[in-house]
Each structure stands twice: as structure tokens, then as C-alpha cells.
Enzyme design. Structure first.
Site, short mmCIF file in Angstrom:
data_model
loop_
_atom_site.label_atom_id
_atom_site.label_comp_id
_atom_site.label_asym_id
_atom_site.label_seq_id
_atom_site.Cartn_x
_atom_site.Cartn_y
_atom_site.Cartn_z
N GLN A 63 36.08 33.66 45.12
CA GLN A 63 36.88 33.93 44.05
C GLN A 63 38.01 32.85 44.24
OE1 GLN A 63 40.01 37.33 43.58
NE2 GLN A 63 38.06 37.98 42.29
N ASP A 75 36.79 42.99 44.15
CA ASP A 75 38.15 42.32 43.58
C ASP A 75 39.10 43.10 44.09
OD1 ASP A 75 39.53 40.26 42.02
OD2 ASP A 75 39.63 41.85 40.50
N SER A 132 43.16 36.80 39.20
CA SER A 132 41.78 36.18 39.34
C SER A 132 41.49 35.27 38.37
CB SER A 132 40.90 37.42 39.22
OG SER A 132 41.14 38.40 40.37
#
Length: 296
Positions: free
Chosen positions: A287, A212, A237
Site C-alpha cells: 500500500q 487497511d 490510502s
């Protein structure tokens, strides 16, 4: 017993060593340094996967996770993880995890685990990339871009947030690409700043943590935006999915090849592939995140 000070990796491993509160309930600290004033999403995802893994037989390894970031995490408050044992089949185990702060869910994860078995094999080839040892470390590279990143204090904050990981950009870092439109692709090499135990689940959780860090940066490249660290984009996110294909070690060099196929509607999509140094495709990542230009 030694009196050696804890390293940043020791600190991170401590955060991933969740405290069991009750059956299927765990508590994790939220206090690592972050670039923005909320809990780092990779930390929450890794802790949730640890919680799920604690309820699964050791001979079953995580092969996928799907997650949603629901609310910003409070960095000053512990996070409680509750695990639902959805299914225990002959080959596959499924777990659902909800992370809670202040009585509200902030994160939701579903993870699947599988016993090891033989099957068909193929993969995409590893893309070209320079040897990581020929590249500068982030600590060597980022100070050269301090003026673009908002000053030495911002650089120091970025480096502190990532100090458990040796992360090396193949090209100029996306965070420094203010005003310069580039192809929405980027590569980084990474490994933990220190050796890890041999537990395969630990390596999977560390890769989840790192996954991430830089993925949404590829969205910014197409628009010449420096990102959340410099304040020319508001981002977070939204969801995060990973598939773990082959064994790997997070304390050995891994190439994270990242790209963004599209951005629209205040959201950007990014996908990544993580390869071992010998060319094995170890992990796939996708993502979507909020990517908004601040209003004047």
C-alpha cells in the site's frame, strides 16, 4: 428465532452483504464507525471485492486485487458498486469495480479470480512472533496510552472502529509512539470477534477489510509520529494491492507482519505479509498512502 442483539461482527457482515440493484450493480451501506470522518478504506475495498465476487463462478477464488482510493467516502451515504465483466477465461476471470457516491467515483478495483490448480510451491518462512493469547487485547492495551493518543475519547473511537476484530499488537502500538523513532516494522495478530461461515470468499473479504487498519502505521514508526488519530500526520490510502496465496480463515489467528521501506514526497510505502498460525504465507499486501506533516 432469537432476540439476541447484533454483535459488531454481525454489523460488519451486514455491510458486506450488498444489495443487488440491477445486473452488475450493487449497493452497500457506508455507516461503520471510523477513526477519521470518512468511510474506512478497508470497508470500501472489501465491499468492492464482494461485488466482484458476486459475478464470478463459485469455483474461482480471488487471487489478487489492485485498487485506487480516488476520493474520501461520505460515511452518511450508501455506496453504489458497478461491476465490469472484463474477462472470463478457461482458468482466470477478471472484474473491474467502480464505487460511486454523489455521482462521482471514490474507489476503483480490479480483481482476478482463478480455478484451483496444482503448481510449484515455495514461500518465505514465518518471522518469529509470540503466541497471540499471551498478548493483551487492544481494549486492554490502548487505554494505557490514552495520554499519547489524545485522551480516552480517542481511544474509545479507535476501539469502536475496530470492534469486529480481535487485534493484538506484538509491541507498543505505533499509534502511541509519539516522539519516539523506531524501526519501521510492526506486527499484529488478528482474527474476527466471532466465527464465520465456511465460504472462502468471505474470509478473503474480511482479510481485505482488516488489511487497511494498521499497514501505514509502519511508516510513522521511523519518524516518531502518532498518526491520523492524534493529528500529527495527515494521511490517507492512495492505492492498495493484495495477493491471496493459500487458503486461510479470518476467524482464526493470522499474523500481519508489516514494514515500510521508504517515505518521500508526501507519500509512504508499506508492505505486509499475512501468515496463518501454522506458518503458511497466506496473503501479501502493498500500500502507498499520503503521509504529510500538517502545516503550522
Amino acid at each position: 428465532m432469537t432476540n439476541e442483539p447484533l454483535t459488531p461482527l454481525d454489523d460488519l457482515l451486514g455491510l458486506l452483504d450488498l444489495e443487488p440493484i440491477e445486473e452488475n450493480i450493487f449497493r452497500g451501506a457506508a455507516g461503520r464507525a471510523t477513526i477519521v470522518p470518512r468511510v474506512f478504506g478497508g470497508q470500501v475495498a472489501a465491499q468492492a471485492l464482494v461485488a466482484a465476487g458476486r459475478t464470478v463462478p463459485a469455483d474461482r477464488r480471488a487471487h489478487s486485487l489492485h485498487s485506487y482510493f480516488l476520493r474520501p467516502g461520505d460515511p452518511g451515504v450508501p455506496i453504489v458498486y458497478t461491476v465490469d465483466r472484463i474477462r472470463d477465461g478457461r482458468s482466470f476471470t477478471t472484474r473491474r469495480v467502480v464505487a460511486v457516491q454523489h455521482g462521482q467515483p471514490i474507489f476503483h478495483l480490479s480483481a482476478s479470480f482463478q480455478t484451483e490448480e496444482e503448481g510449484l510451491e515455495h514461500q518465505e518462512p514465518m518471522p518469529p512472533a509470540p503466541d497471540p493469547l499471551t498478548l493483551p487485547t487492544a481494549a486492554e492495551m490502548l487505554p494505557h496510552y490514552a495520554d499519547r493518543l489524545g485522551g480516552p475519547e480517542v481511544v474509545e473511537r479507535i476501539l469502536e472502529a475496530r470492534d469486529a476484530v480481535d487485534l493484538r499488537y506484538v509491541d507498543e502500538p505505533p499509534l502511541a509512539s509519539v516522539g519516539e523513532r523506531r524501526e519501521p516494522k510492526s506486527q499484529v495478530w488478528f482474527r474476527t470477534n466471532g466465527k464465520l461461515a465456511d465460504d472462502p470468499m468471505l474470509h478473503i473479504c474480511l482479510a481485505t477489510y482488516v488489511s487497511d487498519m494498521t499497514l501505514l502505521d509502519s511508516v510513522l514508526l521511523a519518524h516518531g509520529r502518532g498518526g491520523w488519530a492524534v493529528g500529527d500526520v495527515v494521511g490517507a490510502s492512495l492505492d492498495h494491492a493484495m495477493w491471496f496465496h493459500r487458503p486461510f480463515r479470518a476467524d482464526e489467528w493470522l499474523l500481519y507482519d508489516q514494514e515500510s521501506p521508504t517515505a518521500q514526497g508526501g507519500r509512504g510505502l508499506a508492505r505486509g505479509r499475512i501468515f496463518t498460525a501454522d506458518g503458511q504465507l497466506a496473503v501479501s499486501v502493498i500500500q502507498e498512502g499520503v503521509v504529510r506533516v500538517p502545516r503550522a
